[in-house]
Structure formats: structure tokens, C-alpha cells
Design a protein around this motif. Structure first.
Motif, PDB file in Angstrom:
ATOM      1  N   ARG A  10      49.991  45.754  42.374  1.00 23.49           N
ATOM      2  CA  ARG A  10      49.817  47.106  42.694  1.00 23.49           C
ATOM      3  C   ARG A  10      48.230  47.222  42.359  1.00 23.49           C
ATOM      4  NH1 ARG A  10      55.167  50.907  41.080  1.00 23.49           N
ATOM      5  NH2 ARG A  10      56.451  49.722  42.366  1.00 23.49           N
ATOM      6  N   ASN A  11      47.987  46.987  41.294  1.00 23.46           N
ATOM      7  CA  ASN A  11      46.591  47.191  40.780  1.00 23.46           C
ATOM      8  C   ASN A  11      45.549  46.278  41.751  1.00 23.46           C
ATOM      9  OD1 ASN A  11      46.988  48.593  38.562  1.00 23.46           O
ATOM     10  ND2 ASN A  11      46.972  46.854  37.137  1.00 23.46           N
ATOM     11  N   ASN A  12      45.943  45.167  42.207  1.00 18.06           N
ATOM     12  CA  ASN A  12      45.183  44.346  43.186  1.00 18.06           C
ATOM     13  C   ASN A  12      45.158  44.962  44.485  1.00 18.06           C
ATOM     14  OD1 ASN A  12      44.527  42.256  41.296  1.00 18.06           O
ATOM     15  ND2 ASN A  12      46.279  40.993  41.859  1.00 18.06           N
ATOM     16  N   ARG A  13      46.386  45.754  44.875  1.00 22.21           N
ATOM     17  CA  ARG A  13      46.161  46.181  46.016  1.00 22.21           C
ATOM     18  C   ARG A  13      45.432  47.474  46.016  1.00 22.21           C
ATOM     19  NH1 ARG A  13      51.797  44.772  46.432  1.00 22.21           N
ATOM     20  NH2 ARG A  13      52.535  47.045  45.647  1.00 22.21           N
ATOM     21  N   GLY A 301      25.895  38.705  46.557  1.00 26.91           N
ATOM     22  CA  GLY A 301      25.727  39.569  45.294  1.00 26.91           C
ATOM     23  C   GLY A 301      27.048  40.618  45.180  1.00 26.91           C
ATOM     24  N   ALA A 302      27.193  41.303  46.400  1.00 23.21           N
ATOM     25  CA  ALA A 302      28.218  42.249  46.137  1.00 23.21           C
ATOM     26  C   ALA A 302      29.660  41.567  46.072  1.00 23.21           C
ATOM     27  CB  ALA A 302      28.668  43.059  47.804  1.00 23.21           C
ATOM     28  N   PHE A 303      29.801  40.434  46.434  1.00 21.41           N
ATOM     29  CA  PHE A 303      31.253  39.694  46.127  1.00 21.41           C
ATOM     30  C   PHE A 303      31.250  39.440  44.678  1.00 21.41           C
ATOM     31  CE2 PHE A 303      33.407  35.605  45.359  1.00 21.41           C
ATOM     32  CZ  PHE A 303      34.835  36.205  45.802  1.00 21.41           C
ATOM     33  N   ILE A 304      30.055  39.063  43.926  1.00 20.20           N
ATOM     34  CA  ILE A 304      30.164  38.521  42.703  1.00 20.20           C
ATOM     35  C   ILE A 304      30.514  39.765  41.599  1.00 20.20           C
ATOM     36  CG2 ILE A 304      28.753  37.755  40.653  1.00 20.20           C
ATOM     37  CD1 ILE A 304      27.354  35.826  42.707  1.00 20.20           C
ATOM     38  N   ALA A 305      29.615  40.930  42.145  1.00 20.21           N
ATOM     39  CA  ALA A 305      29.764  42.073  41.283  1.00 20.21           C
ATOM     40  C   ALA A 305      31.150  42.615  41.268  1.00 20.21           C
ATOM     41  CB  ALA A 305      28.770  43.118  41.838  1.00 20.21           C
ATOM     42  N   GLN A 306      31.923  42.829  42.394  1.00 19.80           N
ATOM     43  CA  GLN A 306      33.306  43.441  42.580  1.00 19.80           C
ATOM     44  C   GLN A 306      34.290  42.596  42.014  1.00 19.80           C
ATOM     45  OE1 GLN A 306      35.969  42.892  44.844  1.00 19.80           O
ATOM     46  NE2 GLN A 306      34.904  40.768  45.536  1.00 19.80           N
ATOM     47  N   SER A 307      34.171  41.073  41.758  1.00 21.76           N
ATOM     48  CA  SER A 307      35.183  40.230  41.584  1.00 21.76           C
ATOM     49  C   SER A 307      35.519  39.904  40.104  1.00 21.76           C
ATOM     50  CB  SER A 307      34.839  38.843  42.383  1.00 21.76           C
ATOM     51  OG  SER A 307      33.712  38.102  41.798  1.00 21.76           O
ATOM     52  N   SER A 308      34.377  40.419  39.303  1.00 27.74           N
ATOM     53  CA  SER A 308      34.571  40.342  38.041  1.00 27.74           C
ATOM     54  C   SER A 308      35.945  41.340  37.290  1.00 27.74           C
ATOM     55  CB  SER A 308      33.426  40.806  37.065  1.00 27.74           C
ATOM     56  OG  SER A 308      33.146  42.267  37.430  1.00 27.74           O
ATOM     57  N   ALA A 309      36.954  40.702  36.716  1.00 26.26           N
ATOM     58  CA  ALA A 309      37.894  41.361  36.237  1.00 26.26           C
ATOM     59  C   ALA A 309      37.788  42.739  35.541  1.00 26.26           C
ATOM     60  CB  ALA A 309      38.981  40.539  35.475  1.00 26.26           C
ATOM     61  N   PRO A 310      38.355  43.735  35.690  1.00 25.11           N
ATOM     62  CA  PRO A 310      38.412  45.099  34.657  1.00 25.11           C
ATOM     63  C   PRO A 310      39.048  44.778  33.371  1.00 25.11           C
ATOM     64  CG  PRO A 310      40.397  45.066  36.231  1.00 25.11           C
ATOM     65  CD  PRO A 310      39.485  43.809  36.706  1.00 25.11           C
TER      66      PRO A 310
END
Length: 335
Positions: A10-13, A301-310
Motif C-alpha cells: 500500500r505504501n508503494n502504491r 536525477g529525478a529517478f535517483i532522488a525519488q527512489s531512495s527509501a523513506p
């Protein structure tokens, strides 16, 4: 284990939806220039186009402002700040800067905002940020330098650069203020209400700056040329108001709240890439090889920034995808 997998799914969605909203916002904002340029070439002053854009959107959102009038009492500073910085400030300072320096240089300086957001989070809010977020910002800014071909117009104008930097600071205000109140769900201001009042404040400020009483209104009754095709001027204005402003701000603010200012800021860099591609397709402004390569770097750059785990609540890891409180709230809701 099944419960944990369900929560993770659910968090991934939810994150995927948030990223889709951020991309939608960048697409909507990126299309504003393509629709505005024909109106400017038809005879409208750029500031008048901005005034029409913001005032028209404010009128569309007026019913929501009435519905959420309690925000005037609960969050007056937030509404004023969002209107002054996130709406009027970005627009006015950007257009003032491009009157003195090349558009490409102004865009590059304005989109230093994601780096400034990271500085705000790290040094003002005193929250750590990940290396992935920092790397994403560096790549995005470098890619933008290629997209706008900054080397083609490196004229040094101190005032013009300061105005562009002011636009960047106002954009930081947009991202930071969009995130206000999200750590306290019970008192979180409705994003549509904030946008509605922000547009109203912006319209008032821009009325003083743009002085629309001197505008050539007859342009809106005619047509504007778009790469050899005549398009009704009013139709372009409708696109600017409904898509490039109302939809763009709505999806943008919601995405900031669901992601974080720093991640949404990097994804917003795609706006310049989208604007360049749309200008290529709709206005016949061809892309060079460095622009295409720069766009790819911005995407990376956008992909790398958003793909880091919270970060997990209380583990002390850097935060990139949302505050620990928001992550805990999401997990509690999911279970």
C-alpha cells in the motif's frame, strides 16, 4: 508477514500515486509556455498573460475559497505566504529576470530551488537528507544547464541574476509552504483551500504589478499562430487557466504533501524538459543533441532522488520521502 507485505504494498502504491501527481503537475506547468508564447506574439504583454492566468484561476477556485473560508481565521499567514511566494513571487520575479538576462539562464537559476530546498531541510529544519537526494539535485541542475543551453547566453547582469534567484527562493517557499500542516493530520489545511486563497492573493498582487487596465483585450477575440496553425486566443487562455494553473497547482501541492518538498522539488525540474519538448512538438522549436542529453540527465536525477527509501520512524536515517510522523501515520492507517 502478510500484514507487513500488505502495508509495504500500500505504501508503494501511495508513493506511485504521489509521483504520478508530481509528474502530472510538471507536465501541466510545462505546457504553460507553449500556450502563452502565441498569445505574447499576438500582442499581449507577458505580465498581462500572467495576470490573466492567475486571475482566471482564482475565479475558477473562488467557490472553494468560500467553502474553506475558515482558513482565513486558522491559517492567515500560510495563505498570505503561499499567495505572495508560491504564486505572485515566482511569476513576477521570473518575468522581471528574463527582461534582463537570457531565458535559459533565468530558468537554470530558478531551478536551483531543489538545491535550496535541501539546504532548508538540512540547516533550517535540521533534518538529514540522503546522498541520493543530493546526487539527484546535482544531476538535475546539471541536466537543466544542457536543456536550456545556458552557454548560449552567458551575459552577466547582476540585477537580472538576483531577480532570477529571488524567483528560485519564492519557488522554495512554494514547496515548503505546500508541505505545511501535514505532520498534524487533525489540523492539516485543505490543499485546495490553500491553493484557492493563494491564487486570490496572487491575483491582487499581480494586479498592482501588471496594471491590466492597459491591456489590449481585443487580442483575446482573435487568433494566435502556433507553428503555422491559427488557434483561437481564448482557447489558449482556457488551457493556461484550467490546465497550466488550476490543475498544475492542485496536483503539485498534493504531491508535495505525499512525497516531501525535496523529492517533489527534484521531480519538478522535469517541467523545463517538458516545456522544451512541447515547444519542439507544437511550436517547431527543434532540440539540439545537448538538450536531448540534458533531458536524459534530468530524468536520471529525478529517478535517483525519488527512489531512495523513506526513513523508518525513530531509526535516525535521513528523510527523503516524507517525515517519520507521516510514515507512522500511513502504516497505522494501512493496518
Amino acid at each position: 508477514m502478510p500484514v507487513r507485505m500488505s502495508v509495504s504494498s500500500r505504501n508503494n502504491r501511495a508513493r506511485a500515486v504521489a509521483l504520478s501527481l508530481a509528474l502530472g503537475s510538471a507536465l501541466a506547468f510545462g505546457g504553460s509556455g507553449v500556450a502563452a508564447k502565441p498569445l505574447i506574439e499576438a500582442g499581449l504583454d507577458p505580465l498581462h498573460v500572467v495576470w490573466l492566468r492567475v486571475t482566471g484561476a482564482a475565479l475558477v477556485m473562488l467557490p472553494l475559497a468560500v467553502r474553506h473560508r475558515s482558513l482565513l481565521r486558522r491559517r492567515p499567514a500560510l495563505l498570505a505566504g503561499f499567495g505572495l511566494l508560491g504564486v505572485a513571487g515566482v511569476q513576477a520575479f521570473y518575468f522581471a529576470s528574463i527582461s534582463r538576462i537570457p531565458v535559459g539562464v533565468a530558468l537554470l537559476v530558478e531551478y536551483l530551488a531543489p538545491a535550496l530546498v535541501l539546504g532548508w531541510v538540512r540547516f533550517v529544519q535540521r533534518r538529514p537528507v540522503t546522498r541520493a537526494a543530493a546526487l539527484g539535485v546535482v544531476l538535475a541542475v546539471g541536466g537543466l544547464a544542457c536543456v536550456v543551453e545556458v552557454w548560449s547566453g552567458l551575459g552577466f547582469d547582476a540585477l537580472g541574476l538576483l531577480l532570477a534567484l529571488a524567483a528560485a527562493c519564492c519557488q522554495v517557499g512554494y514547496f515548503v509552504l505546500s508541505d505545511q500542516g501535514t505532520d498534524s493530520a487533525d489540523d492539516a489545511p485543505d490543499p485546495l483551500g490553500v491553493i484557492a486563497y493563494g491564487l486570490l492573493v496572487g491575483a491582487v498582487v499581480l494586479t498592482v504589478v501588471a496594471r491590466p487596465w492597459g491591456m489590449d483585450w481585443s487580442v483575446l477575440a482573435g487568433s494566435a499562430g502556433m507553428n503555422g496553425t491559427d488557434v483561437p486566443a481564448w482557447l489558449l487562455l482556457v488551457w493556461i487557466v484550467l490546465i497550466a494553473t488550476v490543475l498544475a497547482y492542485a496536483t503539485g501541492v498534493v504531491s508535495v504533501r505525499r512525497l516531501s518538498p525535496q523529492v517533489a522539488g527534484v521531480v519538478a525540474c522535469l517541467e523545463a524538459v517538458i516545456a522544451t519538448v512541447l515547444a519542439w512538438v507544437l511550436l517547431g522549436e527543434h532540440l539540439s543533441a545537448p538538450q536531448i542529453a540534458g533531458g536524459a540527465v534530468v530524468l536520471l536525477g529525478a529517478f535517483i532522488a525519488q527512489s531512495s527509501a523513506p526513513a523508518k520512524p525513530g531509526d535516525g536515517r535521513p528523510v527523503t520521502g516524507g517525515s517519520p510522523e507521516r510514515e507512522l501515520s500511513a502504516r497505522g492507517t494501512a493496518t
